[in-house]
Motif scaffolding. Sequence first.
Motif, mmCIF file in Angstrom:
data_model
loop_
_atom_site.group_PDB
_atom_site.id
_atom_site.type_symbol
_atom_site.label_atom_id
_atom_site.label_comp_id
_atom_site.label_asym_id
_atom_site.label_seq_id
_atom_site.Cartn_x
_atom_site.Cartn_y
_atom_site.Cartn_z
ATOM 1 N N ASP A 50 -4.305 -14.030 11.307
ATOM 2 C CA ASP A 50 -4.525 -13.589 9.930
ATOM 3 C C ASP A 50 -3.539 -14.231 8.959
ATOM 4 N N GLU A 51 -2.352 -14.552 9.446
ATOM 5 C CA GLU A 51 -1.307 -15.096 8.586
ATOM 6 C C GLU A 51 -1.362 -16.611 8.434
ATOM 7 N N GLU A 52 -2.082 -17.284 9.295
ATOM 8 C CA GLU A 52 -1.999 -18.744 9.331
ATOM 9 C C GLU A 52 -2.495 -19.440 8.064
ATOM 10 N N ASP A 53 -3.332 -18.788 7.273
ATOM 11 C CA ASP A 53 -3.821 -19.400 6.037
ATOM 12 C C ASP A 53 -2.892 -19.154 4.844
ATOM 13 N N PHE A 54 -1.785 -18.457 5.084
ATOM 14 C CA PHE A 54 -0.859 -18.132 4.009
ATOM 15 C C PHE A 54 0.456 -18.870 4.211
ATOM 16 N N VAL A 55 1.137 -19.181 3.100
ATOM 17 C CA VAL A 55 2.422 -19.869 3.179
ATOM 18 C C VAL A 55 3.413 -18.986 3.927
ATOM 19 N N ASN A 56 3.910 -19.479 5.034
ATOM 20 C CA ASN A 56 4.888 -18.769 5.859
ATOM 21 C C ASN A 56 4.425 -17.379 6.281
ATOM 22 N N GLY A 57 3.120 -17.157 6.329
ATOM 23 C CA GLY A 57 2.610 -15.876 6.781
ATOM 24 C C GLY A 57 2.753 -14.755 5.770
ATOM 25 N N TRP A 58 3.087 -15.095 4.527
ATOM 26 C CA TRP A 58 3.274 -14.086 3.476
ATOM 27 C C TRP A 58 1.905 -13.734 2.910
ATOM 28 N N THR A 59 1.255 -12.770 3.526
ATOM 29 C CA THR A 59 -0.112 -12.406 3.164
ATOM 30 C C THR A 59 -0.147 -11.614 1.861
ATOM 31 N N ASP A 60 -1.339 -11.483 1.300
ATOM 32 C CA ASP A 60 -1.508 -10.685 0.087
ATOM 33 C C ASP A 60 -1.085 -9.242 0.322
ATOM 34 N N ASP A 61 -1.383 -8.705 1.508
ATOM 35 C CA ASP A 61 -0.995 -7.324 1.825
ATOM 36 C C ASP A 61 0.520 -7.162 1.840
ATOM 37 N N LYS A 62 1.216 -8.121 2.436
ATOM 38 C CA LYS A 62 2.684 -8.072 2.459
ATOM 39 C C LYS A 62 3.231 -8.182 1.042
ATOM 40 N N ASP A 63 2.658 -9.093 0.268
ATOM 41 C CA ASP A 63 3.122 -9.294 -1.094
ATOM 42 C C ASP A 63 2.926 -8.030 -1.923
ATOM 43 N N GLU A 64 1.782 -7.405 -1.794
ATOM 44 C CA GLU A 64 1.497 -6.186 -2.540
ATOM 45 C C GLU A 64 2.468 -5.069 -2.144
ATOM 46 N N LEU A 65 2.702 -4.908 -0.852
ATOM 47 C CA LEU A 65 3.611 -3.872 -0.375
ATOM 48 C C LEU A 65 5.039 -4.153 -0.844
ATOM 49 N N PHE A 66 5.491 -5.398 -0.720
ATOM 50 C CA PHE A 66 6.835 -5.747 -1.170
ATOM 51 C C PHE A 66 6.967 -5.515 -2.666
ATOM 52 N N TYR A 67 5.971 -5.927 -3.437
ATOM 53 C CA TYR A 67 6.015 -5.776 -4.889
ATOM 54 C C TYR A 67 6.124 -4.303 -5.275
ATOM 55 N N LYS A 68 5.386 -3.437 -4.601
ATOM 56 C CA LYS A 68 5.466 -1.992 -4.879
ATOM 57 C C LYS A 68 6.871 -1.466 -4.594
ATOM 58 N N ARG A 69 7.455 -1.882 -3.463
ATOM 59 C CA ARG A 69 8.803 -1.434 -3.099
ATOM 60 C C ARG A 69 9.823 -1.986 -4.105
ATOM 61 N N LEU A 70 9.636 -3.222 -4.512
ATOM 62 C CA LEU A 70 10.523 -3.857 -5.476
ATOM 63 C C LEU A 70 10.464 -3.145 -6.826
ATOM 64 N N LYS A 71 9.273 -2.869 -7.310
ATOM 65 C CA LYS A 71 9.112 -2.174 -8.600
ATOM 66 C C LYS A 71 9.751 -0.794 -8.535
ATOM 67 N N ARG A 72 9.600 -0.127 -7.404
ATOM 68 C CA ARG A 72 10.188 1.204 -7.216
ATOM 69 C C ARG A 72 11.712 1.113 -7.321
ATOM 70 N N LEU A 73 12.307 0.161 -6.644
ATOM 71 C CA LEU A 73 13.759 0.003 -6.690
ATOM 72 C C LEU A 73 14.213 -0.371 -8.108
ATOM 73 N N LYS A 74 13.506 -1.251 -8.759
ATOM 74 C CA LYS A 74 13.888 -1.655 -10.119
ATOM 75 C C LYS A 74 13.886 -0.455 -11.059
ATOM 76 N N ARG A 75 12.922 0.447 -10.884
ATOM 77 C CA ARG A 75 12.899 1.673 -11.702
ATOM 78 C C ARG A 75 14.110 2.548 -11.396
ATOM 79 N N LEU A 76 14.484 2.640 -10.136
ATOM 80 C CA LEU A 76 15.604 3.485 -9.730
ATOM 81 C C LEU A 76 16.955 2.963 -10.213
ATOM 82 N N VAL A 77 17.117 1.650 -10.262
ATOM 83 C CA VAL A 77 18.410 1.077 -10.621
ATOM 84 C C VAL A 77 18.539 0.748 -12.100
ATOM 85 N N SER A 78 17.478 0.923 -12.853
ATOM 86 C CA SER A 78 17.589 0.585 -14.290
ATOM 87 C C SER A 78 17.985 1.786 -15.120
#
Length: 78
Positions: A50-78
């Motif tokens: 599933d990961e082989e078609d993505f750069v370094n295996g960074w799938t859309d699902d991983k990106d979406e999950l990371f982005y949600k976690r990142l936005k959450r942290l940015k809200r907490l630290v701002s």
Amino acid sequence: MVMTDKELKLIFDKWLVDNTDLVKSLTIDELYDTPEHEELVQSVNGGTEDEEDFVNGWTDDKDELFYKRLKRLKRLVS
């Protein structure tokens, strides 16, 4: 090896806490271009079919999950 969302959340949250200063000082686009983020991407690449078609295996699902976690942290630290 396929990682579950729960495993990815733990990895992403630990990475974000370990890199809080970086997260606070950069925009999201800048953060994605750091060597630290590249190391994170490599660390969660399971080398699955599933990961082989993505750069370094960074799938859309991983990106979406990371982005949600990142936005959450940015809200907490701002």
